[in-house]
Write a protein that holds these residues in place. Structure first.
Motif, PDB file in Angstrom:
ATOM      1  N   GLU A  31       0.820  -1.204   0.000  1.00 62.24           N
ATOM      2  CA  GLU A  31       0.000   0.000   0.000  1.00 62.24           C
ATOM      3  C   GLU A  31       0.861   1.265   0.000  1.00 62.24           C
ATOM      4  OE1 GLU A  31      -3.119   0.326  -0.488  1.00 62.24           O
ATOM      5  OE2 GLU A  31      -3.815  -1.741  -0.296  1.00 62.24           O
ATOM      6  N   PHE A  32       1.983   1.239   0.694  1.00 58.94           N
ATOM      7  CA  PHE A  32       2.885   2.395   0.666  1.00 58.94           C
ATOM      8  C   PHE A  32       3.446   2.615  -0.742  1.00 58.94           C
ATOM      9  CE2 PHE A  32       3.673   1.990   5.433  1.00 58.94           C
ATOM     10  CZ  PHE A  32       3.146   3.240   5.743  1.00 58.94           C
ATOM     11  N   PHE A  33       3.828   1.534  -1.427  1.00 60.76           N
ATOM     12  CA  PHE A  33       4.323   1.669  -2.802  1.00 60.76           C
ATOM     13  C   PHE A  33       3.246   2.267  -3.706  1.00 60.76           C
ATOM     14  CE2 PHE A  33       7.457  -1.932  -1.882  1.00 60.76           C
ATOM     15  CZ  PHE A  33       8.559  -1.085  -1.870  1.00 60.76           C
ATOM     16  N   ALA A  63      -7.064   4.587  13.386  1.00 63.52           N
ATOM     17  CA  ALA A  63      -7.775   5.825  13.094  1.00 63.52           C
ATOM     18  C   ALA A  63      -7.217   6.993  13.906  1.00 63.52           C
ATOM     19  CB  ALA A  63      -9.270   5.647  13.366  1.00 63.52           C
ATOM     20  N   GLU A  64      -6.963   6.746  15.195  1.00 64.93           N
ATOM     21  CA  GLU A  64      -6.382   7.802  16.032  1.00 64.93           C
ATOM     22  C   GLU A  64      -4.982   8.162  15.548  1.00 64.93           C
ATOM     23  OE1 GLU A  64      -4.957   8.667  20.636  1.00 64.93           O
ATOM     24  OE2 GLU A  64      -5.934   6.779  20.135  1.00 64.93           O
ATOM     25  N   HIS A  65      -4.222   7.153  15.156  1.00 65.14           N
ATOM     26  CA  HIS A  65      -2.869   7.403  14.663  1.00 65.14           C
ATOM     27  C   HIS A  65      -2.906   8.297  13.421  1.00 65.14           C
ATOM     28  CE1 HIS A  65       1.421   6.510  14.091  1.00 65.14           C
ATOM     29  NE2 HIS A  65       1.141   6.492  12.787  1.00 65.14           N
ATOM     30  N   LEU A  66      -3.841   8.017  12.533  1.00 63.67           N
ATOM     31  CA  LEU A  66      -3.941   8.810  11.310  1.00 63.67           C
ATOM     32  C   LEU A  66      -4.373  10.243  11.616  1.00 63.67           C
ATOM     33  CD1 LEU A  66      -5.470   6.117   8.949  1.00 63.67           C
ATOM     34  CD2 LEU A  66      -3.285   7.318   8.623  1.00 63.67           C
ATOM     35  N   GLN A  67      -5.112  10.442  12.679  1.00 55.91           N
ATOM     36  CA  GLN A  67      -5.433  11.801  13.099  1.00 55.91           C
ATOM     37  C   GLN A  67      -4.181  12.519  13.585  1.00 55.91           C
ATOM     38  OE1 GLN A  67      -8.517  11.337  16.051  1.00 55.91           O
ATOM     39  NE2 GLN A  67     -10.156  11.173  14.534  1.00 55.91           N
ATOM     40  N   GLN A  68      -3.321  11.789  14.277  1.00 60.22           N
ATOM     41  CA  GLN A  68      -2.079  12.368  14.787  1.00 60.22           C
ATOM     42  C   GLN A  68      -1.072  12.594  13.669  1.00 60.22           C
ATOM     43  OE1 GLN A  68      -0.854  12.981  18.038  1.00 60.22           O
ATOM     44  NE2 GLN A  68      -2.743  12.509  19.134  1.00 60.22           N
ATOM     45  N   PHE A  69      -1.015  11.656  12.715  1.00 62.08           N
ATOM     46  CA  PHE A  69       0.009  11.697  11.667  1.00 62.08           C
ATOM     47  C   PHE A  69      -0.629  11.478  10.292  1.00 62.08           C
ATOM     48  CE2 PHE A  69       1.787   9.904  15.587  1.00 62.08           C
ATOM     49  CZ  PHE A  69       2.704  10.890  15.895  1.00 62.08           C
ATOM     50  N   PRO A  70      -1.389  12.470   9.824  1.00 61.68           N
ATOM     51  CA  PRO A  70      -2.059  12.313   8.535  1.00 61.68           C
ATOM     52  C   PRO A  70      -1.079  12.395   7.368  1.00 61.68           C
ATOM     53  CG  PRO A  70      -2.359  14.534   9.359  1.00 61.68           C
ATOM     54  CD  PRO A  70      -1.662  13.772  10.454  1.00 61.68           C
ATOM     55  N   TYR A  71      -1.552  11.961   6.230  1.00 65.14           N
ATOM     56  CA  TYR A  71      -0.755  12.055   5.004  1.00 65.14           C
ATOM     57  C   TYR A  71      -0.462  13.517   4.685  1.00 65.14           C
ATOM     58  CZ  TYR A  71       0.453  11.895   0.041  1.00 65.14           C
ATOM     59  OH  TYR A  71       1.086  12.054  -1.170  1.00 65.14           O
ATOM     60  N   ASN A  72       0.787  13.801   4.330  1.00 66.87           N
ATOM     61  CA  ASN A  72       1.210  15.157   4.005  1.00 66.87           C
ATOM     62  C   ASN A  72       1.572  15.224   2.533  1.00 66.87           C
ATOM     63  OD1 ASN A  72       2.271  17.715   3.829  1.00 66.87           O
ATOM     64  ND2 ASN A  72       4.132  17.244   5.004  1.00 66.87           N
ATOM     65  N   ASN A  78      -1.958  12.641  -7.789  1.00 63.50           N
ATOM     66  CA  ASN A  78      -3.311  12.224  -7.432  1.00 63.50           C
ATOM     67  C   ASN A  78      -3.375  12.116  -5.904  1.00 63.50           C
ATOM     68  OD1 ASN A  78      -5.764  10.901  -6.979  1.00 63.50           O
ATOM     69  ND2 ASN A  78      -5.604   9.683  -8.848  1.00 63.50           N
ATOM     70  N   THR A  79      -3.600  13.268  -5.279  1.00 64.07           N
ATOM     71  CA  THR A  79      -3.512  13.338  -3.817  1.00 64.07           C
ATOM     72  C   THR A  79      -4.560  12.466  -3.134  1.00 64.07           C
ATOM     73  OG1 THR A  79      -2.597  15.571  -3.933  1.00 64.07           O
ATOM     74  CG2 THR A  79      -3.576  14.897  -1.843  1.00 64.07           C
ATOM     75  N   ALA A  80      -5.750  12.419  -3.698  1.00 66.29           N
ATOM     76  CA  ALA A  80      -6.822  11.644  -3.059  1.00 66.29           C
ATOM     77  C   ALA A  80      -6.462  10.165  -2.989  1.00 66.29           C
ATOM     78  CB  ALA A  80      -8.131  11.837  -3.822  1.00 66.29           C
ATOM     79  N   GLN A  81      -5.960   9.611  -4.099  1.00 69.07           N
ATOM     80  CA  GLN A  81      -5.583   8.198  -4.106  1.00 69.07           C
ATOM     81  C   GLN A  81      -4.337   7.957  -3.261  1.00 69.07           C
ATOM     82  OE1 GLN A  81      -6.901   5.490  -5.021  1.00 69.07           O
ATOM     83  NE2 GLN A  81      -8.545   6.041  -6.434  1.00 69.07           N
ATOM     84  N   ALA A  82      -3.399   8.888  -3.286  1.00 72.31           N
ATOM     85  CA  ALA A  82      -2.192   8.741  -2.465  1.00 72.31           C
ATOM     86  C   ALA A  82      -2.552   8.681  -0.992  1.00 72.31           C
ATOM     87  CB  ALA A  82      -1.235   9.892  -2.740  1.00 72.31           C
ATOM     88  N   GLU A  83      -3.441   9.572  -0.571  1.00 71.71           N
ATOM     89  CA  GLU A  83      -3.862   9.582   0.833  1.00 71.71           C
ATOM     90  C   GLU A  83      -4.644   8.326   1.189  1.00 71.71           C
ATOM     91  OE1 GLU A  83      -6.190  12.458   4.042  1.00 71.71           O
ATOM     92  OE2 GLU A  83      -6.291  12.898   1.895  1.00 71.71           O
ATOM     93  N   ALA A  84      -5.498   7.874   0.279  1.00 68.52           N
ATOM     94  CA  ALA A  84      -6.294   6.672   0.554  1.00 68.52           C
ATOM     95  C   ALA A  84      -5.385   5.459   0.759  1.00 68.52           C
ATOM     96  CB  ALA A  84      -7.273   6.417  -0.590  1.00 68.52           C
ATOM     97  N   HIS A  85      -4.362   5.327  -0.064  1.00 66.04           N
ATOM     98  CA  HIS A  85      -3.480   4.165   0.068  1.00 66.04           C
ATOM     99  C   HIS A  85      -2.490   4.342   1.227  1.00 66.04           C
ATOM    100  CE1 HIS A  85      -4.833   1.704  -3.289  1.00 66.04           C
ATOM    101  NE2 HIS A  85      -5.071   2.834  -3.919  1.00 66.04           N
ATOM    102  N   TYR A  86      -2.117   5.574   1.534  1.00 61.92           N
ATOM    103  CA  TYR A  86      -1.333   5.825   2.747  1.00 61.92           C
ATOM    104  C   TYR A  86      -2.127   5.368   3.968  1.00 61.92           C
ATOM    105  CZ  TYR A  86       0.809   8.559   6.554  1.00 61.92           C
ATOM    106  OH  TYR A  86       1.387   8.956   7.742  1.00 61.92           O
TER     107      TYR A  86
END
Length: 504
Positions: free
Chosen positions: A349-351, A386-395, A361-369
């Motif tokens: 998923e990271f790849f 879910a909490e982790h993603l709130q703390q460290f969202p995709y940039n 394509n930011t939307a797809q990049a964030e979804a797969h991140y």
């Protein structure tokens, strides 16, 4: 390094097998099968276990030190050189031989046997493992024999550059994938026992995705990556050697056998947690209060004797300390049956996230991140993604940092060698302004100041290896002595900080 006993069914007169301890290495056993009666059912498992033995032990340990997940524990010095970013030509020799001779050479024979009998499922499986193993060697050494390797008429094969090898491996995978069908039978194996070729096809696609992703910074391969993603025939979960280890001497998972088992007569402890990974997964305020603790931390590392998470400093074993002795440090979580992960769902998923980031394509990049983080938490067996993603969202503003740091954390308790590769390729985590000697003075226990560490960064080890130097990673290993001492075609070593081809 201790050797994992790998057993051949031929010796025991066994047929199908269900556990890894059912094989001894055919290269070690005096009753090994002769050339005339070698079969894929015998040779494939032997190759697998030699590969798993190296990848799950030596490569995991060294990768952990070079990625700053691990440090050397109090008083002992077995891996202190790794902690100082040093690798010698002799240190990796036995691993090189095991991967080349007992892994790749055996797989080459399996491929020939399968091709002659048009057993395309087995041919694909052996090709996928061959590509995976060659990837390891290129990523460690940069150049190794490939086009002339295993040709008995050439005693000193030429070393090929990494770009040539990667391109050759992708071509080999494409050919094998074109020949195999999901219902094809596969020889006896441990990775997908009792199954046909369907999961091997998915694994081959994942290996190809990783190869192309590593190339993506130096070659125009995004159209090929996009085709793999569009096809969607990738593993649905982690690909690992699991369920095949037992709590017996010679049959334990390799990292556990090396670092935790007393069956070999050794009680020396070496690997403990690095302040870099502890300080990134457990955030504290200026007063030392924990403000966030990654739930995966408890799945990756044990708390110390006082129930706390503490990390040592790269480059020292605290041997002169009166305060920070062995019980002070956190050990990795390990068990006799722990998996040897070849590639995880999170890595895939990271790849994919990285591919979409390059396409803007930011939307797809964030979804797969997000999917990568969720998969990592699932592998660790913990909630809280879910909490982790709130703390460290995709940039999206710096996708390499966002993905690089997140992948480095996700691999800390799973696959440290691949973490070292990805840090070198993505350049994240990057080196911060704090060095190891800022956080600890060898002559003064009171100088230990882990609070100076900046989360999500690397730092120069104390007494760093001089040929690596300040704020540099060890980028490659010197060519293995077991090869260079016999092969006049071994290239001149380009230096410890010279990147392998995909890192340039």
């Amino acid at each position: 390094m201790k050797k994992i006993a790998i057993i051949s069914a031929f010796v025991m007169g066994l047929g199908a097998v269900t556990s890894c301890d059912s094989y001894l290495d055919i290269n070690q056993n005096p009753n090994s099968p002769t050339e005339e009666n070698m079969t894929s059912n015998i040779m494939m498992p032997a190759a697998e276990m030699n590969i798993a033995g190296s990848y799950g032990d030596f490569l995991r340990i060294t990768g952990g030190y070079f990625a700053q997940h691990f440090v050397q524990t109090f008083g002992t010095s077995n891996y202190l050189d790794y902690s100082q970013f040093e690798m010698s030509a002799t240190r990796s020799s036995s691993t090189y031989t095991q991967l080349m001779t007992r892994g790749l050479n055996t797989l080459q024979t399996v491929r020939k046997l399968a091709e002659a009998d048009e057993e395309w499922g087995t041919y694909l499986a052996a090709t996928a493992l061959r590509a995976f193993t060659y990837q390891i060697l290129v990523d460690a050494y940069g150049e190794v024999p490939y086009t002339e390797a295993f040709d008995t008429s050439i005693p000193t094969p030429a070393y090929d550059d990494g770009a040539t090898i990667y391109a050759g491996l992708v071509a080999e995978l494409d050919e094998a994938l074109s020949l195999a069908s999901p219902t094809d039978v596969v020889a006896t194996n441990f990775l997908f026992p009792g199954e046909n070729a369907a999961n091997w096809i998915r694994f081959a696609n994942a290996v190809k995705l990783k190869l192309l992703s590593r190339e993506s910074g130096v070659a125009s391969v995004d159209s090929q990556i996009g085709a793999i993603i569009s096809e969607g025939n990738l593993p649905n979960g982690d690909v690992a050697y699991e369920g095949c280890w037992s709590n017996e001497s010679g049959a334990m998972s390799p990292f556990y056998a090396e670092e935790f088992s007393t069956a070999w007569g050794s009680t020396q402890i070496n690997v403990v947690a690095n302040i870099a990974i502890i300080g990134t997964m457990q955030r504290k305020d200026a007063e030392g209060n924990v403000t966030y603790e990654d739930p995966r931390l408890a799945a990756f590392f044990q708390p110390n004797g006082s129930g706390e998470y503490t990390g040592g400093i790269s480059g020292t074993n605290f041997s002169t300390s009166s305060s920070y002795q062995s019980a002070y440090w956190c050990r990795p979580v390990a068990s006799y049956d722990m998996p040897v992960y070849l590639i995880t769902k999170a890595e895939i998923e990271f790849f994919i996230a990285e591919y979409y980031a390059r396409q803007n394509n930011t939307a797809q990049a964030e979804a797969h991140y997000n999917a990568a983080i969720e998969a990592s938490f699932a592998t660790a067996g913990v909630g809280g993604a879910a909490e982790h993603l709130q703390q460290f969202p995709y940039n999206a503003g710096n996708y390499k940092e966002s993905i690089g740091v997140a992948k480095w954390v996700a691999l800390a308790g799973v696959n440290n060698f691949e973490a070292w590769c990805e840090v070198r390729r993505l350049d994240y985590p990057a080196f911060g302004s704090v060095s190891g000697s800022d956080m600890y003075d060898l002559r003064n226990d009171a100088s230990y100041k882990p609070e100076l560490y900046v989360p999500g960064t690397l730092y120069t080890p104390i007494q760093v290896f001089g040929q690596v130097g300040d704020k540099h990673l060890l980028e490659r290993w010197p060519y293995a002595e077991s090869s260079s001492s016999r092969n006049s075609n071994t290239p001149t070593f380009p230096g410890y900080t010279s990147p392998v081809f995909w890192g340039k």
